[in-house]
Enzyme design. Structure first.
Site, PDB file in Angstrom:
ATOM      1  N   VAL A   9     -28.300  -3.650 -11.804  1.00 16.83           N
ATOM      2  CA  VAL A   9     -29.365  -4.114 -12.692  1.00 16.83           C
ATOM      3  C   VAL A   9     -29.296  -3.253 -13.937  1.00 16.83           C
ATOM      4  O   VAL A   9     -28.728  -2.173 -13.927  1.00 16.83           O
ATOM      5  CB  VAL A   9     -30.779  -4.049 -12.035  1.00 16.83           C
ATOM      6  CG1 VAL A   9     -30.911  -5.083 -10.930  1.00 16.83           C
ATOM      7  CG2 VAL A   9     -31.090  -2.661 -11.527  1.00 16.83           C
ATOM      8  N   SER A  10     -29.893  -3.731 -15.024  1.00 23.24           N
ATOM      9  CA  SER A  10     -29.731  -3.057 -16.311  1.00 23.24           C
ATOM     10  C   SER A  10     -30.598  -1.828 -16.510  1.00 23.24           C
ATOM     11  O   SER A  10     -30.298  -0.984 -17.337  1.00 23.24           O
ATOM     12  CB  SER A  10     -29.991  -4.047 -17.452  1.00 23.24           C
ATOM     13  OG  SER A  10     -29.028  -5.068 -17.415  1.00 23.24           O
TER      14      SER A  10
END
Length: 188
Positions: A9-10
């Site tokens: 995930v970012s």
């Protein structure tokens, strides 16, 4: 043959539960998880996974966007996997690089993912340009000078008070105080 998973995930605020659940469902044995932007391939867990994975293993990802955000990066990673004799399965897109169709579809999906990213950046630039044209301020609001700033600044410059005292009197953090001093001194 091992089932290896890669989850990304970012940012730290984002949740990995959905990806973890999807990989648990298919019995992945080892998972590499990271919370970092996918803008390039310089990612610690991605590198660890690529070092760890062996011939005959299969890498499972929830979606190709988790592995790479550009076609170039995606194909670079896939090439590394192929050189090691490792297959890639993307659950969301139902892609399996152990088949010729899977290899072809992976290339197409990578190009589409990159195109969508470019569209997002283009819309963002257009939105910023429109906001600027309308005279809207973007970013952090400009810091206003406190009411007694000039008097306290002059006392500080004459060494009547120390910087710490000036900051306390003006109720400013150190970085804000020196930023305002710098701005003031540019105009004088």
């Amino acid at each position: 043959m091992s089932k290896i998973g890669y989850i990304r995930v970012s940012s730290y605020e984002q949740n990995t539960d959905r990806q973890e659940f999807a990989l648990q469902e298919i019995g992945v044995e080892k998972v590499f998880l990271e919370k970092v932007s996918g803008k390039d391939t310089d990612r610690a867990e991605l590198k660890k996974m690529l070092d760890y994975i062996r011939e005959g293993d299969i890498l499972y990802i929830e979606s190709i966007s988790r592995l790479a955000r550009s076609t170039k990066d995606l194909l670079f990673i896939v090439e590394q996997l192929q050189e090691k004799g490792v297959g890639l399965v993307s659950l969301k897109e139902s892609i399996d690089t152990n088949t010729p169709q899977g290899k072809f579809v992976l290339t197409l999906f990578g190009a589409l993912a990159e195109l969508e990213r470019e569209y997002i950046l283009q819309r963002q630039k257009e939105g910023i340009a429109i906001a600027k044209a309308k005279g809207k301020h973007l970013g952090r609001p400009k810091t206003e000078y406190p009411k007694d700033f000039c008097k306290v600044y002059q006392d500080w410059k004459k060494n009547d008070i120390q910087a710490v005292e000036a900051m306390r009197l003006l109720n400013l953090k150190k970085s804000t105080f020196y930023k305002l001093v710098k701005e003031l001194e540019k105009t004088v």
